[in-house]
Design a protein around this motif. Structure first.
Motif, short mmCIF file in Angstrom:
data_model
loop_
_atom_site.label_atom_id
_atom_site.label_comp_id
_atom_site.label_asym_id
_atom_site.label_seq_id
_atom_site.Cartn_x
_atom_site.Cartn_y
_atom_site.Cartn_z
N SER A 139 50.37 38.92 32.04
CA SER A 139 50.17 37.17 31.85
C SER A 139 49.64 36.59 31.19
N GLY A 140 48.57 37.20 29.88
CA GLY A 140 48.54 36.43 28.28
C GLY A 140 46.79 36.27 28.79
N MET A 141 45.40 36.94 29.68
CA MET A 141 44.99 36.21 30.25
C MET A 141 44.18 36.96 29.27
N GLY A 142 42.75 36.50 29.15
CA GLY A 142 42.04 36.32 28.28
C GLY A 142 41.35 37.99 28.88
N GLU A 143 40.01 38.30 27.40
CA GLU A 143 39.22 39.75 28.01
C GLU A 143 38.67 39.03 29.56
N ARG A 194 35.58 39.48 46.01
CA ARG A 194 36.12 37.99 45.97
C ARG A 194 34.82 37.30 44.70
N ARG A 195 33.61 38.33 44.94
CA ARG A 195 33.30 38.03 43.54
C ARG A 195 33.52 37.67 42.66
N ALA A 196 33.82 39.04 42.00
CA ALA A 196 35.37 39.22 41.18
C ALA A 196 36.14 37.91 40.66
N LEU A 197 36.95 37.21 41.11
CA LEU A 197 37.97 36.43 41.36
C LEU A 197 37.34 35.12 40.85
N THR A 198 35.54 34.73 40.91
CA THR A 198 35.16 33.67 40.35
C THR A 198 35.27 32.52 38.94
N CYS A 199 35.49 33.66 38.48
CA CYS A 199 35.95 33.13 36.84
C CYS A 199 37.62 32.85 36.99
N VAL A 200 38.26 33.16 37.76
CA VAL A 200 39.70 32.83 37.94
C VAL A 200 40.21 31.83 38.21
N ARG A 201 40.88 31.17 37.52
CA ARG A 201 40.33 29.13 38.19
C ARG A 201 41.63 29.38 39.49
N ASP A 202 41.21 28.00 40.34
CA ASP A 202 41.75 27.53 41.51
C ASP A 202 43.73 28.01 41.77
#
Length: 216
Positions: free
Chosen positions: A83-87, A189-197
């Motif tokens: 998906s081309g996401m950052g590190e 769940r906490r790991a997803l906090t940096c992923v945009r909604d």
């Protein structure tokens, strides 16, 4: 001179195209290679610890990562790569998959004690019968010397397995394992906090809920 410049430009463009097109694929191939190695390590770890009542919770979690969570973690990171996401997001997706996988394995191990043979499609307590000591057993061993003695005898006495299953429950092993599954799910769940909604993120959160729903 012009020809040399054109040739150099072409080579540079080929290198850039290769880097753009193939680098993500190479990253994923590396992840898949690690999953294969992890699975082998997990099998070795499990085979070498059968009926070993001194097994620690960390050893169990390591084995569960190797056999289950490594694949899920690699799959999630691979999706981020393509998906081309950052590190930062790639690592977050890996951590999400790791903890989701651990929660899934703990839940699966709980069900081996709480569901019927018909629901499981196999005899209840089959892991324990084969000497594979999972989270509910490891927690129960902390409170039940009797359970330790039965396991070390490798269930040679009549009804020994049934007695062990009852001790795992009465010693609080199943509830403690539920708490562990909840903790791993919370880390996912906490790991997803940096992923945009977005709808995809919501689907990932619902996946965590689905895993826990199996024990509620």
């Amino acid at each position: 001179m012009l020809c040399d410049c054109a040739r150099g430009h072409l080579l540079l463009q080929c290198y850039i195209d290769y880097d753009v097109c193939w680098l993500p694929l190479l990253q994923v191939i590396k992840l898949i290679s690690k999953v294969i190695a992890d699975f082998a390590n997990g099998e070795i770890s499990q085979a070498s610890s059968l009926f070993d009542t001194s097994i620690t919770l960390q050893q169990y979690l390591d084995k569960s990562f190797y056999k289950t969570a490594s694949l899920i973690a690699a799959s999630c990171r691979s999706s981020a790569v393509f998906s081309g996401m950052g590190e930062l997001e790639k690592q977050a997706m890996y951590d999400y998959g790791k903890h989701l996988g651990l929660a899934f394995q703990v839940v699966d191990d709980i069900l081996d004690f709480t569901q019927t043979a018909e629901q499981l499609g196999k005899p209840q307590g089959q892991d324990l019968a084969s000497g594979n000591l999972t989270a509910p057993v490891i927690f129960a061993l902390r409170r039940s010397p009797e359970l330790e003695s039965i396991i070390q005898s490798e269930f040679t006495e009549n009804d020994a397995l049934q007695q062990a299953l009852e001790l795992v429950n009465s010693a609080g092993g199943i509830q403690a394992a539920r708490d562990l599954a909840e903790a791993e799910a919370d880390l996912a769940r906490r790991a997803l906090t940096c992923v945009r909604d977005c709808p995809a993120k919501r689907s990932l959160e619902l996946m965590v809920d689905y895993v826990l729903d199996r024990i509620h």
